[in-house]
Write a protein that holds these residues in place. Structure first.
Motif, PDB file in Angstrom:
ATOM      1  N   HIS A   1      23.810   5.021  -5.798  1.00 39.62           N
ATOM      2  CA  HIS A   1      23.875   4.285  -4.533  1.00 39.62           C
ATOM      3  C   HIS A   1      22.859   3.124  -4.774  1.00 39.62           C
ATOM      4  O   HIS A   1      22.900   2.128  -4.038  1.00 39.62           O
ATOM      5  CB  HIS A   1      23.190   5.243  -3.298  1.00 39.62           C
ATOM      6  CG  HIS A   1      24.250   6.285  -2.808  1.00 39.62           C
ATOM      7  ND1 HIS A   1      24.428   7.576  -3.419  1.00 39.62           N
ATOM      8  CD2 HIS A   1      25.163   6.139  -1.865  1.00 39.62           C
ATOM      9  CE1 HIS A   1      25.614   7.953  -2.832  1.00 39.62           C
ATOM     10  NE2 HIS A   1      25.915   7.092  -1.895  1.00 39.62           N
ATOM     11  N   ILE A   2      22.139   3.104  -5.774  1.00 40.25           N
ATOM     12  CA  ILE A   2      21.116   2.048  -6.053  1.00 40.25           C
ATOM     13  C   ILE A   2      22.378   0.999  -6.588  1.00 40.25           C
ATOM     14  O   ILE A   2      22.096  -0.325  -6.042  1.00 40.25           O
ATOM     15  CB  ILE A   2      20.107   2.495  -7.193  1.00 40.25           C
ATOM     16  CG1 ILE A   2      18.921   3.328  -6.579  1.00 40.25           C
ATOM     17  CG2 ILE A   2      19.801   1.088  -7.752  1.00 40.25           C
ATOM     18  CD1 ILE A   2      17.994   3.884  -7.737  1.00 40.25           C
ATOM     19  N   VAL A   3      23.125   1.383  -7.313  1.00 37.30           N
ATOM     20  CA  VAL A   3      24.309   0.389  -7.706  1.00 37.30           C
ATOM     21  C   VAL A   3      24.911  -0.263  -6.525  1.00 37.30           C
ATOM     22  O   VAL A   3      25.189  -1.226  -6.443  1.00 37.30           O
ATOM     23  CB  VAL A   3      25.163   0.988  -8.651  1.00 37.30           C
ATOM     24  CG1 VAL A   3      26.461   0.197  -9.097  1.00 37.30           C
ATOM     25  CG2 VAL A   3      24.465   1.557 -10.072  1.00 37.30           C
ATOM     26  N   LYS A   4      25.156   0.709  -5.678  1.00 37.29           N
ATOM     27  CA  LYS A   4      26.024   0.072  -4.505  1.00 37.29           C
ATOM     28  C   LYS A   4      25.130  -0.866  -3.600  1.00 37.29           C
ATOM     29  O   LYS A   4      25.624  -1.961  -3.407  1.00 37.29           O
ATOM     30  CB  LYS A   4      26.081   1.319  -3.091  1.00 37.29           C
ATOM     31  CG  LYS A   4      27.491   2.384  -3.947  1.00 37.29           C
ATOM     32  CD  LYS A   4      27.621   3.399  -2.694  1.00 37.29           C
ATOM     33  CE  LYS A   4      28.512   4.316  -3.054  1.00 37.29           C
ATOM     34  NZ  LYS A   4      28.805   5.490  -2.097  1.00 37.29           N
ATOM     35  N   TRP A   5      23.943  -0.806  -3.625  1.00 41.61           N
ATOM     36  CA  TRP A   5      22.968  -1.646  -2.998  1.00 41.61           C
ATOM     37  C   TRP A   5      22.886  -2.644  -3.507  1.00 41.61           C
ATOM     38  O   TRP A   5      22.927  -3.886  -3.083  1.00 41.61           O
ATOM     39  CB  TRP A   5      21.382  -1.001  -2.855  1.00 41.61           C
ATOM     40  CG  TRP A   5      20.503  -1.622  -2.231  1.00 41.61           C
ATOM     41  CD1 TRP A   5      19.552  -2.490  -2.894  1.00 41.61           C
ATOM     42  CD2 TRP A   5      20.252  -1.954  -0.797  1.00 41.61           C
ATOM     43  NE1 TRP A   5      18.766  -3.277  -1.935  1.00 41.61           N
ATOM     44  CE2 TRP A   5      19.444  -2.973  -0.677  1.00 41.61           C
ATOM     45  CE3 TRP A   5      21.050  -1.814   0.366  1.00 41.61           C
ATOM     46  CZ2 TRP A   5      18.679  -3.429   0.438  1.00 41.61           C
ATOM     47  CZ3 TRP A   5      20.790  -2.448   1.618  1.00 41.61           C
ATOM     48  CH2 TRP A   5      19.451  -3.206   1.799  1.00 41.61           C
ATOM     49  N   GLN A   6      22.790  -2.802  -4.795  1.00 37.83           N
ATOM     50  CA  GLN A   6      22.602  -3.892  -5.898  1.00 37.83           C
ATOM     51  C   GLN A   6      23.979  -4.665  -5.952  1.00 37.83           C
ATOM     52  O   GLN A   6      24.129  -5.991  -6.100  1.00 37.83           O
ATOM     53  CB  GLN A   6      22.321  -3.567  -7.452  1.00 37.83           C
ATOM     54  CG  GLN A   6      20.886  -2.951  -7.430  1.00 37.83           C
ATOM     55  CD  GLN A   6      20.561  -2.368  -8.834  1.00 37.83           C
ATOM     56  OE1 GLN A   6      21.820  -1.852  -9.400  1.00 37.83           O
ATOM     57  NE2 GLN A   6      19.621  -2.296  -9.211  1.00 37.83           N
ATOM     58  N   ARG A   7      25.251  -4.099  -5.618  1.00 41.18           N
ATOM     59  CA  ARG A   7      26.234  -4.771  -5.385  1.00 41.18           C
ATOM     60  C   ARG A   7      26.557  -5.680  -4.166  1.00 41.18           C
ATOM     61  O   ARG A   7      27.560  -6.273  -3.817  1.00 41.18           O
ATOM     62  CB  ARG A   7      27.624  -3.803  -5.761  1.00 41.18           C
ATOM     63  CG  ARG A   7      27.554  -3.390  -7.118  1.00 41.18           C
ATOM     64  CD  ARG A   7      28.333  -2.040  -7.150  1.00 41.18           C
ATOM     65  NE  ARG A   7      29.804  -2.170  -6.516  1.00 41.18           N
ATOM     66  CZ  ARG A   7      30.350  -0.983  -6.387  1.00 41.18           C
ATOM     67  NH1 ARG A   7      30.119   0.077  -6.461  1.00 41.18           N
ATOM     68  NH2 ARG A   7      31.854  -1.265  -5.852  1.00 41.18           N
ATOM     69  N   GLY A   8      25.656  -5.503  -3.264  1.00 37.72           N
ATOM     70  CA  GLY A   8      25.776  -6.182  -2.097  1.00 37.72           C
ATOM     71  C   GLY A   8      25.985  -5.580  -0.896  1.00 37.72           C
ATOM     72  O   GLY A   8      26.318  -6.087   0.114  1.00 37.72           O
ATOM     73  N   PHE A   9      26.229  -4.054  -0.881  1.00 34.30           N
ATOM     74  CA  PHE A   9      26.651  -3.452   0.244  1.00 34.30           C
ATOM     75  C   PHE A   9      25.497  -2.807   0.879  1.00 34.30           C
ATOM     76  O   PHE A   9      24.850  -1.670   0.737  1.00 34.30           O
ATOM     77  CB  PHE A   9      27.471  -2.347  -0.359  1.00 34.30           C
ATOM     78  CG  PHE A   9      28.930  -2.779  -0.944  1.00 34.30           C
ATOM     79  CD1 PHE A   9      29.903  -3.188  -0.093  1.00 34.30           C
ATOM     80  CD2 PHE A   9      28.979  -2.725  -2.292  1.00 34.30           C
ATOM     81  CE1 PHE A   9      31.105  -3.515  -0.603  1.00 34.30           C
ATOM     82  CE2 PHE A   9      30.292  -3.095  -2.728  1.00 34.30           C
ATOM     83  CZ  PHE A   9      31.372  -3.411  -2.037  1.00 34.30           C
ATOM     84  N   GLY A  10      25.206  -3.584   2.143  1.00 31.28           N
ATOM     85  CA  GLY A  10      24.113  -3.387   2.874  1.00 31.28           C
ATOM     86  C   GLY A  10      24.572  -1.862   3.835  1.00 31.28           C
ATOM     87  O   GLY A  10      23.647  -1.448   4.503  1.00 31.28           O
ATOM     88  N   LYS A  11      25.887  -1.768   3.998  1.00 30.08           N
ATOM     89  CA  LYS A  11      26.516  -0.805   4.716  1.00 30.08           C
ATOM     90  C   LYS A  11      27.558   0.018   4.122  1.00 30.08           C
ATOM     91  O   LYS A  11      28.205  -0.466   3.256  1.00 30.08           O
ATOM     92  CB  LYS A  11      27.408  -1.479   6.038  1.00 30.08           C
ATOM     93  CG  LYS A  11      27.830  -0.412   7.017  1.00 30.08           C
ATOM     94  CD  LYS A  11      26.970   0.145   7.861  1.00 30.08           C
ATOM     95  CE  LYS A  11      27.504   0.980   8.960  1.00 30.08           C
ATOM     96  NZ  LYS A  11      26.669   1.641   9.842  1.00 30.08           N
ATOM     97  N   VAL A  12      27.097   1.233   3.941  1.00 33.73           N
ATOM     98  CA  VAL A  12      27.896   2.234   2.820  1.00 33.73           C
ATOM     99  C   VAL A  12      28.238   3.420   3.910  1.00 33.73           C
ATOM    100  O   VAL A  12      27.247   4.107   4.377  1.00 33.73           O
ATOM    101  CB  VAL A  12      27.083   2.673   1.771  1.00 33.73           C
ATOM    102  CG1 VAL A  12      27.664   3.728   1.115  1.00 33.73           C
ATOM    103  CG2 VAL A  12      27.097   1.426   0.764  1.00 33.73           C
ATOM    104  N   ILE A  13      29.301   3.945   3.936  1.00 27.79           N
ATOM    105  CA  ILE A  13      29.788   5.060   4.825  1.00 27.79           C
ATOM    106  C   ILE A  13      30.230   6.075   3.535  1.00 27.79           C
ATOM    107  O   ILE A  13      31.083   5.807   2.703  1.00 27.79           O
ATOM    108  CB  ILE A  13      30.782   4.972   5.501  1.00 27.79           C
ATOM    109  CG1 ILE A  13      30.651   3.380   6.379  1.00 27.79           C
ATOM    110  CG2 ILE A  13      31.002   6.270   6.184  1.00 27.79           C
ATOM    111  CD1 ILE A  13      29.507   3.839   7.486  1.00 27.79           C
ATOM    112  N   ASN A  14      29.659   7.402   3.477  1.00 26.53           N
ATOM    113  CA  ASN A  14      30.351   8.472   2.553  1.00 26.53           C
ATOM    114  C   ASN A  14      30.795   9.303   3.312  1.00 26.53           C
ATOM    115  O   ASN A  14      30.350  10.036   4.292  1.00 26.53           O
ATOM    116  CB  ASN A  14      29.181   8.992   1.940  1.00 26.53           C
ATOM    117  CG  ASN A  14      28.553   8.062   0.776  1.00 26.53           C
ATOM    118  OD1 ASN A  14      28.947   6.977   0.594  1.00 26.53           O
ATOM    119  ND2 ASN A  14      27.499   8.396   0.100  1.00 26.53           N
ATOM    120  N   VAL A  15      32.233   9.581   3.212  1.00 26.03           N
ATOM    121  CA  VAL A  15      33.014  10.691   3.918  1.00 26.03           C
ATOM    122  C   VAL A  15      33.010  11.846   2.917  1.00 26.03           C
ATOM    123  O   VAL A  15      33.691  11.576   1.954  1.00 26.03           O
ATOM    124  CB  VAL A  15      34.519  10.120   4.076  1.00 26.03           C
ATOM    125  CG1 VAL A  15      35.208  11.419   5.031  1.00 26.03           C
ATOM    126  CG2 VAL A  15      34.159   8.872   4.751  1.00 26.03           C
TER     127      VAL A  15
END
Length: 583
Positions: A330-344
């Protein structure tokens, strides 16, 4: 009511408020709602009740002043037919017939874009779903995730967001090691029940298939991976592991293909270790001073961030606990520029939420609290022939997505989702049923999937009920031999029957429904809406004839049918369900 009409009414009220609030510091927000009782009107506003106390006025008198000002404006004439005051100060409005009929022209003009907005323009969102371990075929729980995640992604796209659909593969850890030893045991000629069979091994028939192909030195590749060729060496456990993971990732690709779900990106857990992301995350947490050592293990002070107890990050044997790579991911997700992330994910992941969020807060990188968002779904029970189905031959211990699709297509004897006796097999009916059914309840409710109901050609089957509404319209339109090119400019004033008014109102609800479904991360609302719209269509069809002798009325009703068909198509497409012209 359409969005431009709603804004026009809000503007009328704001203009009426200006002389009333002049000299005060009030900045009121006018909100419009649909009355619970349709007999009260089309639109309700409670602004007078909100402002009565701060303005020290009687709410009914304030409402009367607002209504008088709104009706005095010439701009209201094509939009508001009547305005009434109810109860302590509610303002109920009735729209003109022309305003209600406008939805038909809007739908016909916008077509497949009807319901879209630019709410999320310039914003990125990542939706992670399915994310199955590559240790077996996708089960029905993964299917529910697939239906929910794909529909949720489509909802974001409808509102203008830049959406990435992502599948995270847990291709490292104990379960993958178990997969390798299971295939190795099969390759050695052992089977479940034998004394030599590993205690925690996977027992499905697919393990034997992998072992057979491994011994045959076959080559397999997942959709996003390099080809892997089996060594055929029973003692080469690393070759077995790599081949088995690639084999099952390919199988899951086929499951997803049969389900009509496509991903933009696949992310491998193993890459987090290979690229040093896990070690970097641990070092960052240590440097932040939020860890401690106890009994030979490294702990994270997750209680500082709302968890009920601290959590082990690194066990005494040197291996990481499973939430650590999740934090790194999830740090990688943030670093990739995704300020909004949904986990299903399944509801069994509930316990990981607090520790993942705690880890993300502890690294002190500016990641907001509550990141990421989670949509947790409960289990699916499968019923067939009146009995619960708990296992399948393919998987051994659970019902697979492909089982469910094939059963719901009436393909009981089938062995795969691609061909039967060399001829292409159409599993559209089964895929439609599975996708519609699996989003037709809120994610946090348990769901019973009744295969017999999915096969039924009756109003009790919700997907059949909705698709039949679309096919019914297609049948009517096929009987008309006129030119549809001018259908969008016909006179709609003849649409005055009560059933027509109900159908028009339901068509106008579609854009608002999409926004509400997105705000609540609830794609089930799309299925609810489609059932309601189909119900309005069926009621209208049974009450009124479309192809009447009166030319003006016929053309107006044909335009209404075209618009209704378009909205049914739009909604079905959003949830990945086909819109057949014949049933």
């Amino acid at each position: 009511m359409l969005a431009p009409q709603k804004q026009q009414i809000i503007d009328l009220f704001n203009a009426a408020l200006q002389p009333i609030i002049a000299g005060s510091e009030l900045q009121p927000t006018v909100t419009l709602e649909r009355p619970r009782d349709p007999s009260h009107g089309d639109v309700a506003c409670n602004i007078a009740m909100q402002l009565a106390k701060p303005l020290k006025k009687n709410p009914r008198e304030l409402a009367q002043a607002l209504v008088a000002a709104v009706l005095a404006s010439t701009e209201h004439r094509d939009l508001i037919e009547t305005a009434e005051i109810a109860g302590p100060g509610f303002i109920n409005l009735r729209l003109t017939a022309a305003a209600k009929q406008q939805v038909v022209k809007t739908v016909l003009q916008e077509g497949a874009d009807y319901g879209k907005s630019k709410l999320g323009a310039g914003k990125k969102v990542l939706v992670e779903f399915v994310s199955a371990n590559p240790t077996g075929p996708l089960h029905v729980g993964h299917g529910r995730q697939g239906a929910l995640g794909d529909a949720m992604s489509a909802l974001f796209e409808m509102q203008g967001y830049d959406v990435t659909r992502e599948f995270y593969y847990n291709d490292a850890g104990v379960q993958i090691a178990t997969l390798a030893t299971s295939v190795q045991a099969r390759a050695n000629g052992f089977k479940p029940g034998d004394a030599e069979w590993p205690e925690n091994a996977y027992n499905g028939d697919y393990i034997a298939d992998i072992a057979q192909d491994f011994l045959a030195k076959k080559t397999v590749a997942a959709s996003d991976g390099e080809p892997v060729t089996a060594s055929g060496d029973i003692n080469d456990i690393e070759s077995i592991r790599k081949f088995a993971v690639a084999y099952l990732r390919r199988e899951q690709d086929l499951d997803l293909l049969a389900f009509g779900v496509k991903f933009d990106n696949y992310y491998l857990e193993s890459s987090l270790y290979k690229d040093g992301k896990v070690n970097a995350t641990v070092e960052a947490l240590i440097a932040a001073g939020v860890t401690y050592e106890l009994d030979g293990a490294l702990w994270l002070r997750t209680t500082d961030y709302g968890d009920d107890k601290d959590r082990v990050m690194k066990k005494s044997d040197g291996t990481y606990t499973y939430f650590v790579p999740d934090v790194a991911y999830h740090i990688v997700k943030w670093q990739r520029g995704f300020g909004k992330v949904i986990n299903v994910q399944g509801s069994d992941h509930h316990g990981t939420i607090a520790r993942v969020r705690a880890g993300l807060q502890a690294v002190n990188m500016g990641i907001p609290q509550g990141y990421p968002d989670y949509v947790l779904h409960k289990m699916v029970t499968v019923m067939k022939n009146g009995e619960e189905v708990k296992i399948s031959k393919r998987a051994g211990s659970y019902v697979t997505v492909r089982d469910l699709i094939e059963w719901s297509s009436g393909e009981d004897g089938a062995t795969d989702g691609a061909q039967d006796n060399g001829a292409p097999r159409d599993l559209t009916r089964g895929r439609d049923a599975v996708r519609f059914f699996l989003i037709s309840r809120k994610a946090d409710t348990e769901f019973v999937f009744d295969v017999d109901l999915a096969l039924a050609k009756s109003d009790e089957n919700p997907v059949y009920y909705v698709q039949y509404a679309h096919a019914r319209i297609c049948s009517v339109l096929a009987q008309w031999t006129g030119d549809e090119a001018g259908i969008g400019s016909v006179d709609l004033s003849p649409l005055t029957a009560p059933r027509e008014a109900s159908l028009l109102a339901k068509l106008a609800e579609y854009p608002d429904m999409l926004q509400h479904a997105l705000e609540e991360l609830g794609p089930h609302q799309v299925a609810f809406y489609l059932r309601d719209l189909a119900g309005e269509l069926h009621s209208y069809y049974n009450a009124e004839r479309v192809l009447v002798d009166d030319e003006a009325l016929k053309m107006a009703r044909l335009a209404l049918m075209y618009a209704t068909r378009q909205v049914l198509r739009n909604g079905l497409a959003l949830i990945g369900v086909s819109a057949p012209a014949r049933m």
